[in-house]
Design a protein around this motif. Sequence first.
Motif, PDB file in Angstrom:
ATOM      1  N   GLY A 277       0.813  -1.201   0.000  1.00 18.34           N
ATOM      2  CA  GLY A 277       0.000   0.000   0.000  1.00 18.34           C
ATOM      3  C   GLY A 277       0.847   1.250   0.000  1.00 18.34           C
ATOM      4  N   ASP A 278       0.482   2.198  -0.813  1.00 21.35           N
ATOM      5  CA  ASP A 278       1.171   3.477  -0.794  1.00 21.35           C
ATOM      6  C   ASP A 278       0.882   4.182   0.524  1.00 21.35           C
ATOM      7  N   VAL A 279       1.675   5.171   0.852  1.00 26.07           N
ATOM      8  CA  VAL A 279       1.504   5.922   2.094  1.00 26.07           C
ATOM      9  C   VAL A 279       0.091   6.506   2.168  1.00 26.07           C
ATOM     10  N   GLY A 280      -0.597   6.236   3.283  1.00 28.24           N
ATOM     11  CA  GLY A 280      -1.923   6.807   3.489  1.00 28.24           C
ATOM     12  C   GLY A 280      -3.049   6.089   2.774  1.00 28.24           C
ATOM     13  N   CYS A 281      -2.830   4.851   2.347  1.00 23.26           N
ATOM     14  CA  CYS A 281      -3.867   4.111   1.612  1.00 23.26           C
ATOM     15  C   CYS A 281      -4.728   3.223   2.507  1.00 23.26           C
ATOM     16  N   GLY A 282      -4.525   3.291   3.797  1.00 26.80           N
ATOM     17  CA  GLY A 282      -5.417   2.574   4.716  1.00 26.80           C
ATOM     18  C   GLY A 282      -5.118   1.104   4.880  1.00 26.80           C
ATOM     19  N   LEU A 421      -2.681  -1.418  -2.853  1.00 25.36           N
ATOM     20  CA  LEU A 421      -3.559  -0.343  -2.374  1.00 25.36           C
ATOM     21  C   LEU A 421      -3.019   0.977  -2.898  1.00 25.36           C
ATOM     22  N   LYS A 422      -3.755   1.570  -3.829  1.00 28.13           N
ATOM     23  CA  LYS A 422      -3.319   2.848  -4.387  1.00 28.13           C
ATOM     24  C   LYS A 422      -4.328   3.959  -4.093  1.00 28.13           C
ATOM     25  N   ASP A 423      -5.607   3.589  -4.054  1.00 31.52           N
ATOM     26  CA  ASP A 423      -6.632   4.592  -3.731  1.00 31.52           C
ATOM     27  C   ASP A 423      -6.444   5.079  -2.300  1.00 31.52           C
ATOM     28  N   LYS A 424      -6.607   6.368  -2.091  1.00 31.02           N
ATOM     29  CA  LYS A 424      -6.459   6.938  -0.755  1.00 31.02           C
ATOM     30  C   LYS A 424      -7.840   7.289  -0.176  1.00 31.02           C
ATOM     31  N   PRO A 425      -8.071   6.938   1.105  1.00 27.31           N
ATOM     32  CA  PRO A 425      -9.359   7.263   1.728  1.00 27.31           C
ATOM     33  C   PRO A 425      -9.617   8.768   1.779  1.00 27.31           C
ATOM     34  N   TYR A 426      -8.524   9.541   1.872  1.00 27.33           N
ATOM     35  CA  TYR A 426      -8.658  10.996   1.967  1.00 27.33           C
ATOM     36  C   TYR A 426      -7.893  11.643   0.818  1.00 27.33           C
ATOM     37  N   THR A 427      -8.490  12.674   0.263  1.00 25.04           N
ATOM     38  CA  THR A 427      -7.822  13.408  -0.812  1.00 25.04           C
ATOM     39  C   THR A 427      -6.756  14.314  -0.209  1.00 25.04           C
ATOM     40  N   LYS A 428      -5.511  14.079  -0.612  1.00 24.01           N
ATOM     41  CA  LYS A 428      -4.398  14.866  -0.096  1.00 24.01           C
ATOM     42  C   LYS A 428      -3.937  15.869  -1.140  1.00 24.01           C
ATOM     43  N   ASP A 429      -3.575  17.033  -0.658  1.00 27.80           N
ATOM     44  CA  ASP A 429      -2.978  18.056  -1.519  1.00 27.80           C
ATOM     45  C   ASP A 429      -1.673  18.483  -0.850  1.00 27.80           C
ATOM     46  N   ARG A 548       7.252  12.310   3.938  1.00 32.97           N
ATOM     47  CA  ARG A 548       6.243  13.223   3.395  1.00 32.97           C
ATOM     48  C   ARG A 548       4.833  12.709   3.682  1.00 32.97           C
ATOM     49  N   GLY A 549       4.698  11.395   3.722  1.00 32.92           N
ATOM     50  CA  GLY A 549       3.390  10.808   3.976  1.00 32.92           C
ATOM     51  C   GLY A 549       2.868  11.011   5.386  1.00 32.92           C
ATOM     52  N   ARG A 550       3.706  11.558   6.280  1.00 32.61           N
ATOM     53  CA  ARG A 550       3.240  11.829   7.652  1.00 32.61           C
ATOM     54  C   ARG A 550       2.302  13.024   7.708  1.00 32.61           C
ATOM     55  N   VAL A 551       2.332  13.912   6.704  1.00 33.24           N
ATOM     56  CA  VAL A 551       1.507  15.128   6.761  1.00 33.24           C
ATOM     57  C   VAL A 551       0.156  14.893   6.090  1.00 33.24           C
ATOM     58  N   ALA A 552      -0.809  15.674   6.523  1.00 34.29           N
ATOM     59  CA  ALA A 552      -2.169  15.637   5.961  1.00 34.29           C
ATOM     60  C   ALA A 552      -2.739  14.223   5.951  1.00 34.29           C
ATOM     61  N   ARG A 553      -2.574  13.512   7.071  1.00 35.49           N
ATOM     62  CA  ARG A 553      -3.031  12.119   7.141  1.00 35.49           C
ATOM     63  C   ARG A 553      -4.541  11.991   6.963  1.00 35.49           C
ATOM     64  N   LEU A 554      -5.282  13.015   7.357  1.00 36.11           N
ATOM     65  CA  LEU A 554      -6.741  12.975   7.217  1.00 36.11           C
ATOM     66  C   LEU A 554      -7.203  13.833   6.042  1.00 36.11           C
ATOM     67  N   GLY A 555      -6.325  14.059   5.099  1.00 40.38           N
ATOM     68  CA  GLY A 555      -6.673  14.847   3.931  1.00 40.38           C
ATOM     69  C   GLY A 555      -6.383  16.321   4.133  1.00 40.38           C
ATOM     70  N   GLN A 577       7.940  16.250  -7.964  1.00 39.42           N
ATOM     71  CA  GLN A 577       6.929  16.344  -9.010  1.00 39.42           C
ATOM     72  C   GLN A 577       5.833  15.286  -8.903  1.00 39.42           C
ATOM     73  N   THR A 578       5.975  14.297  -8.010  1.00 40.17           N
ATOM     74  CA  THR A 578       4.968  13.228  -7.949  1.00 40.17           C
ATOM     75  C   THR A 578       4.705  12.807  -6.514  1.00 40.17           C
ATOM     76  N   LEU A 579       3.455  12.411  -6.242  1.00 34.36           N
ATOM     77  CA  LEU A 579       3.072  11.847  -4.951  1.00 34.36           C
ATOM     78  C   LEU A 579       2.815  10.346  -5.041  1.00 34.36           C
ATOM     79  N   ASP A 580       2.978   9.781  -6.238  1.00 29.78           N
ATOM     80  CA  ASP A 580       2.716   8.365  -6.489  1.00 29.78           C
ATOM     81  C   ASP A 580       3.877   7.526  -5.948  1.00 29.78           C
ATOM     82  N   GLY A 581       3.587   6.714  -4.914  1.00 28.31           N
ATOM     83  CA  GLY A 581       4.630   5.923  -4.291  1.00 28.31           C
ATOM     84  C   GLY A 581       5.291   4.941  -5.234  1.00 28.31           C
ATOM     85  N   PHE A 582       4.532   4.394  -6.181  1.00 28.66           N
ATOM     86  CA  PHE A 582       5.106   3.430  -7.110  1.00 28.66           C
ATOM     87  C   PHE A 582       6.020   4.130  -8.114  1.00 28.66           C
TER      88      PHE A 582
END
Length: 631
Positions: A277-282, A421-429, A548-555, A577-582
């Motif tokens: 699972g990527d960071v923050g994917c639950g 797991l790639k979909d994130k429960p919360y939308t992160k910006d 970086r995945g420690r921030v905005a854990r709840l979106g 330039q990317t937030l995609d863990g893969f």
Amino acid sequence: MLQTKIGGIHPNLDLGVGLPLAHFLEIILNPPKAYTPYNLLDALEPEAVGCVEVEYISTHTGKVLKIHTQVKATKQVLEIVCFNHTPYHLKIFTQKSYFVYGKLSLSPYNNALQMLNPKIIDKPNTIALRFDKDCKKLPAFLRQDQYKTYLDFCLATLTPQNLEKLVSLGVPLQVVQHISEIFHPSIDFALAHNAHKGFCLPHLQALKYIEALAYMCALSSKTFDFPAKFSQHANTRALAEFVNNLPFALTNDQQRAIESIKHDMQGLRATKRLVMGDVGCGKTMVILASVALCAPYKSLLMAPTSILAKQIYTEALKYLPQSIKPLLLLGGANGKQKETFSEADFIVGTTALLYAPLDTSKVALVISDEQHRFGTKQRHALQTLATQAGGSKPHYLQFSATPIPRTLAMMEAKFIATSFLKDKPYTKDIQTRIVDKPQFNALLTHIKAEIGEGKQVAVIYPLVEESESMDYLSLKEGTPYWQKRFENVFVVSGKDNDKEDIMEGFAKGGQLLLATTLIEVGISLPKLSTIVIVGPERLGLATLHQLRGRVARLGGKGYCYLFTHQPTNPRLHNFSQTLDGFEIANLDLKYRRSGDLLEGTQQSGDAFNFLDLSQDSSLIEEVSALFSPTA
């Protein structure tokens, strides 16, 4: 058993060459490191390298031995010059006629054609193959006593006829032909290799193909088929209760992973599944769903840190059905914990689980979280912890928030059941910004504004103590600066015995956290909006992505600042330039190489000698197609 369309592929398969396939492929993957072609020269020109047949004329002895000869084919005079000569040289170079090999040049004294320190050759138009000395340590060579030299053993084993047997496994004939040329070269091949200073592209691609095949064969040998300890058991009622009581909807990827795990448990065999699972994917929700499916049998989970174990335990208390009782086991089992173990359904702990005298007879599911943080021996010990004497095993789930490159996933998914797991429960910006000293005041203003809004900020230092080789402040050196300007500053490093208490204190009421990379793994800080990473060029991209995945854990809005004295570093720019863990994993692979991927002993370096996971995806896909489950 995994098979090709034609026959089974397994490391112990014998193609009729007297060796297991794994050893046969290993010999191929140790090709000659040098070729010396003893080609006869057609024209005698300075700088030409090769063989000529000469007839002896006369000798001039002195400090330097000079032999005057005549080239048999062209009748030209050739002077043979030997420095540091011995009686042996005088004997061999005064034969009536012989072949010499070397480089032609012109004498600076009389402009005569000469060859310095040549070598006597018995058979011209042949090729000498030179192997790395470590080849003599290969298991296949050590286990035989028929051949004294590795060269003889190798050429007798890798005959064109033996190599062609790879075709029966589905290896393309062209690949086999190129491999055959490597070990049975022509003069033209050897000359091209020397001119190219290595293997030309077709032969290099053939070696890459064999290396991918060997790696996947090794993976297949690590896949074991055991009966499940409690087969055909999946508590769908407990799962439904868990899902229905969640205050949020599961993502599509979470649902697919849970469905796959349910299907595994309903079978007869003990499953081994990797959930990536990527960071923050639950991941935690998938873990808890698996525990629900396992009930009323017990589940064990091993986490790499006490902080992460406590976090999962807390989530279990919050979301699991009341009928499933969690237990937290840290630092060994005391009397009270041993007593309550029999009543617990989900035991969460650190490596203390491996040493606690626990009754595991009712354990049906074993889980490792952040599995790459454990050594191979620890993972194996955990997997065998609840194995019964008869060989039946619990189901085994490995969870990781550090994505691997897609090409590697493509290979491993053939042998280890894998869910992504790639979909994130919360939308992160999350914005990632590269800053240096000129932008520090603006960074400071941002930090004050975030804290003013009730949010939290973390500053990550590369070292705890001062270092002469480091161009950045250490955690210890930087602490006074922040403490003068902010309140509720918490400082923690891996050396602190009470680091869990410090982290919990910060989560409850801290404003600014000064830490090392220990917060990389799985720490949940819901109010953390900004992270500043000092000296990011010193860290791997996967580690940067975890931080970086420690921030905005709840979106919501989040910020990652990379404070570096290398603001034009292309690696950091690509990361930003990317937030995609893969995609990050592919970048990390490009910059750090692949490490020891099979055993997990290295996180970077060259795991492959020929294959490039970042470039050879199409070739890997071609090899991967050889391995398909038996119908």
